[in-house]
Design a protein around this motif. Structure first.
Motif, PDB file in Angstrom:
ATOM      1  N   LEU A  76      65.778  32.633   4.569  1.00 17.57           N
ATOM      2  CA  LEU A  76      64.854  33.349   3.757  1.00 17.57           C
ATOM      3  C   LEU A  76      63.285  32.793   3.412  1.00 17.57           C
ATOM      4  CD1 LEU A  76      65.867  35.930   2.155  1.00 17.57           C
ATOM      5  CD2 LEU A  76      65.772  34.778   0.103  1.00 17.57           C
ATOM      6  N   VAL A  77      62.654  32.995   4.616  1.00 15.60           N
ATOM      7  CA  VAL A  77      62.954  33.981   5.784  1.00 15.60           C
ATOM      8  C   VAL A  77      62.265  32.988   6.866  1.00 15.60           C
ATOM      9  CG1 VAL A  77      63.210  36.105   4.989  1.00 15.60           C
ATOM     10  CG2 VAL A  77      60.803  35.262   5.816  1.00 15.60           C
ATOM     11  N   THR A  78      62.894  33.494   8.147  1.00 17.56           N
ATOM     12  CA  THR A  78      62.243  32.796   9.314  1.00 17.56           C
ATOM     13  C   THR A  78      60.957  33.513   9.741  1.00 17.56           C
ATOM     14  OG1 THR A  78      64.089  31.695  10.283  1.00 17.56           O
ATOM     15  CG2 THR A  78      62.737  32.737  11.964  1.00 17.56           C
ATOM     16  N   PRO A  79      59.715  32.734   9.981  1.00 15.39           N
ATOM     17  CA  PRO A  79      58.774  33.472  10.418  1.00 15.39           C
ATOM     18  C   PRO A  79      58.743  33.764  11.564  1.00 15.39           C
ATOM     19  CG  PRO A  79      58.060  31.493   9.273  1.00 15.39           C
ATOM     20  CD  PRO A  79      59.552  31.329   9.543  1.00 15.39           C
ATOM     21  N   ALA A  80      58.054  34.965  12.112  1.00 14.86           N
ATOM     22  CA  ALA A  80      58.067  35.451  13.453  1.00 14.86           C
ATOM     23  C   ALA A  80      56.995  34.656  14.298  1.00 14.86           C
ATOM     24  CB  ALA A  80      57.707  36.755  13.784  1.00 14.86           C
ATOM     25  N   THR A  81      56.100  33.950  13.695  1.00 14.06           N
ATOM     26  CA  THR A  81      55.270  33.169  14.332  1.00 14.06           C
ATOM     27  C   THR A  81      55.892  31.776  14.816  1.00 14.06           C
ATOM     28  OG1 THR A  81      54.764  32.181  12.028  1.00 14.06           O
ATOM     29  CG2 THR A  81      53.054  34.044  12.914  1.00 14.06           C
ATOM     30  N   PHE A  82      57.031  31.301  14.427  1.00 17.33           N
ATOM     31  CA  PHE A  82      57.456  30.005  14.735  1.00 17.33           C
ATOM     32  C   PHE A  82      58.348  29.916  15.915  1.00 17.33           C
ATOM     33  CE2 PHE A  82      58.085  27.943  10.368  1.00 17.33           C
ATOM     34  CZ  PHE A  82      56.708  27.842  10.135  1.00 17.33           C
ATOM     35  N   ARG A  83      58.761  31.243  16.467  1.00 14.74           N
ATOM     36  CA  ARG A  83      59.614  31.056  17.758  1.00 14.74           C
ATOM     37  C   ARG A  83      59.724  32.379  18.463  1.00 14.74           C
ATOM     38  NH1 ARG A  83      62.069  29.357  13.039  1.00 14.74           N
ATOM     39  NH2 ARG A  83      62.686  27.302  12.732  1.00 14.74           N
ATOM     40  N   LEU A  84      59.676  32.223  19.732  1.00 16.98           N
ATOM     41  CA  LEU A  84      59.579  33.418  20.678  1.00 16.98           C
ATOM     42  C   LEU A  84      60.874  34.205  20.687  1.00 16.98           C
ATOM     43  CD1 LEU A  84      58.264  31.679  23.941  1.00 16.98           C
ATOM     44  CD2 LEU A  84      56.832  33.011  22.290  1.00 16.98           C
ATOM     45  N   PRO A  85      61.178  35.453  20.589  1.00 14.08           N
ATOM     46  CA  PRO A  85      62.165  36.142  20.145  1.00 14.08           C
ATOM     47  C   PRO A  85      63.372  35.915  21.219  1.00 14.08           C
ATOM     48  CG  PRO A  85      60.450  37.631  21.260  1.00 14.08           C
ATOM     49  CD  PRO A  85      59.749  36.187  20.970  1.00 14.08           C
ATOM     50  N   GLY A  86      63.259  35.673  22.354  1.00 13.41           N
ATOM     51  CA  GLY A  86      64.419  35.472  23.190  1.00 13.41           C
ATOM     52  C   GLY A  86      65.027  34.151  22.604  1.00 13.41           C
ATOM     53  N   PRO A  87      64.288  33.054  22.675  1.00 16.79           N
ATOM     54  CA  PRO A  87      65.024  31.887  22.292  1.00 16.79           C
ATOM     55  C   PRO A  87      65.682  31.799  20.840  1.00 16.79           C
ATOM     56  CG  PRO A  87      63.053  31.309  23.495  1.00 16.79           C
ATOM     57  CD  PRO A  87      62.975  32.656  23.313  1.00 16.79           C
ATOM     58  N   LEU A  88      64.863  32.688  20.013  1.00 17.90           N
ATOM     59  CA  LEU A  88      65.338  32.865  18.596  1.00 17.90           C
ATOM     60  C   LEU A  88      66.597  33.463  18.629  1.00 17.90           C
ATOM     61  CD1 LEU A  88      64.974  32.465  15.568  1.00 17.90           C
ATOM     62  CD2 LEU A  88      63.912  34.382  15.529  1.00 17.90           C
ATOM     63  N   ALA A  89      66.920  34.525  19.450  1.00 16.60           N
ATOM     64  CA  ALA A  89      68.118  35.220  19.596  1.00 16.60           C
ATOM     65  C   ALA A  89      69.184  34.301  19.975  1.00 16.60           C
ATOM     66  CB  ALA A  89      67.892  36.256  20.694  1.00 16.60           C
ATOM     67  N   ILE A  90      69.057  33.384  21.043  1.00 22.63           N
ATOM     68  CA  ILE A  90      69.780  32.345  21.524  1.00 22.63           C
ATOM     69  C   ILE A  90      70.177  31.295  20.462  1.00 22.63           C
ATOM     70  CG2 ILE A  90      70.493  30.451  22.984  1.00 22.63           C
ATOM     71  CD1 ILE A  90      68.403  32.180  25.040  1.00 22.63           C
ATOM     72  N   SER A  91      69.344  31.148  19.597  1.00 22.72           N
ATOM     73  CA  SER A  91      69.517  29.970  18.637  1.00 22.72           C
ATOM     74  C   SER A  91      70.574  30.663  17.440  1.00 22.72           C
ATOM     75  CB  SER A  91      68.261  29.389  17.945  1.00 22.72           C
ATOM     76  OG  SER A  91      67.457  28.601  19.019  1.00 22.72           O
ATOM     77  N   VAL A  92      70.164  31.985  17.082  1.00 25.38           N
ATOM     78  CA  VAL A  92      71.085  32.163  16.106  1.00 25.38           C
ATOM     79  C   VAL A  92      72.209  32.552  16.676  1.00 25.38           C
ATOM     80  CG1 VAL A  92      71.092  34.459  14.351  1.00 25.38           C
ATOM     81  CG2 VAL A  92      68.856  33.222  15.041  1.00 25.38           C
ATOM     82  N   ALA A  93      72.341  33.545  17.873  1.00 24.19           N
ATOM     83  CA  ALA A  93      73.714  33.516  18.361  1.00 24.19           C
ATOM     84  C   ALA A  93      74.588  32.367  18.504  1.00 24.19           C
ATOM     85  CB  ALA A  93      73.596  34.318  19.848  1.00 24.19           C
ATOM     86  N   GLN A  94      74.001  31.231  18.789  1.00 19.57           N
ATOM     87  CA  GLN A  94      74.867  29.847  19.103  1.00 19.57           C
ATOM     88  C   GLN A  94      75.257  29.539  17.495  1.00 19.57           C
ATOM     89  OE1 GLN A  94      72.684  26.737  21.177  1.00 19.57           O
ATOM     90  NE2 GLN A  94      74.292  25.338  20.765  1.00 19.57           N
TER      91      GLN A  94
END
Length: 310
Positions: A76-94
């Motif tokens: 609450l909450v992850t900033p969109a500035t911190f991570r690229l969306p593709g790697p973020l999707a992988i991290s959260v899924a993992q």
């Protein structure tokens, strides 16, 4: 009446180690709180001793995914500035896989420019940050919901994905819940209506919270969305008596009178009544911002004297 869910919300950028966060998360799980959430910051906000510094949010949640078993976990909450969306999707899924499907993603534009400067993270103007935020929401939901064996492509102003395998998939189907928060009157309700499973209003009065909930409800109706969840975040400070209450307020550097007026501060009965106001507005969950991570007795008191009554 459905019971209000209480979630523990921590601010590790004020100075906390992983082991301290693990202790709080395990205590919250044992006591029956619904979730353990943390902010996603890399530097202390405001003056004071930085202690050991912050920790990375998704590295922390990956560890907690393996060292807890039932409590839900999120940012609450992850900033969109911190991570690229593709790697973020992988991290959260993992992390969702690692937790057995207990992860929730709070995502926002990012706002704390000093931490971006301190750690070399680009910090574009607010208009561009909102643009990137919206594209990240489209990409995250697109990657997670693309059927197995299919690919995902996206062409935006800020990001381009071509023939992504859209893997790995999260454990939750169709995807982990997404939380959008904030108090904006125009862009935030629109994005919440399009993408959010939950809308959160942090650190506002019940009257202001009611107005913000109303704007998102209207946006959801315009979007044709079925109802989403609503929540509030409030600083919590509970004491069995005035002496204990004053001690806890002093420990977190807060003026008790102010905290009592604008937060969830007081005796257990007072805090139950204050939480009830948010329930009347339609809040399904309240995030209790716990600032003193060493005071596990505070969690014990809330679990014993507040949790059963909301």
């Amino acid at each position: 009446m459905v019971p209000m869910k209480l979630r523990i919300f921590t601010e590790p950028q004020q100075g906390a180690t992983y082991d301290e966060l693990l202790s709080v998360a395990r205590t919250a799980e044992r006591l029956g709180f619904d979730a353990f959430f943390r902010s996603d910051h890399y530097m202390r906000i405001g003056p004071g001793d930085p202690g050991p510094g912050s920790t990375d949010a998704w590295t922390t949640l990956a560890g907690l995914a393996r060292e807890t078993s039932t409590i839900r976990l999120g940012t609450l909450v992850t900033p969109a500035t911190f991570r690229l969306p593709g790697p973020l999707a992988i991290s959260v899924a993992q992390v969702d896989q690692m937790s057995g499907g207990r992860v929730e993603l709070g995502l926002g534009t990012g706002w704390f420019d000093a931490e971006h400067v301190a750690y070399g993270i680009p910090f574009p103007p607010i208009g561009e940050r909102f643009g990137r935020f919206e594209e990240q929401l489209e990409i995250l939901t697109g990657l997670w919901t693309t059927p197995m064996g299919k690919t995902f492509s996206f062409e935006g102003a800020h990001y381009r994905l071509a023939d992504s395998p859209a893997l790995p998939k999260p454990a939750q189907s169709p995807r982990p819940p997404i939380i959008i928060g904030g108090f904006g009157a125009r862009r935030t309700p629109r994005l919440a209506a399009r993408f959010a499973d939950e809308y959160n209003v942090p650190f506002h009065t019940p009257d202001d919270t009611a107005a913000a909930f109303g704007r998102v409800r209207e946006a959801c109706e315009a979007e044709g969305r079925s109802p989403i969840l609503y929540s509030a975040a409030q600083t919590v400070c509970v004491g069995a008596d005035d002496t204990e209450l004053a001690r806890r307020a002093e420990a977190i550097g807060q003026d008790l009178a102010v905290l009592r007026a604008v937060g969830l501060a007081g005796t257990p009965a007072e805090v139950v009544e204050k939480i009830g106001r948010f329930a009347e507005l339609g809040a399904d969950r309240v995030y209790l911002q716990v600032m003193d991570l060493s005071d596990l007795d505070h969690l014990e008191l809330i679990a014993a004297e507040v949790l059963p009554h909301v």
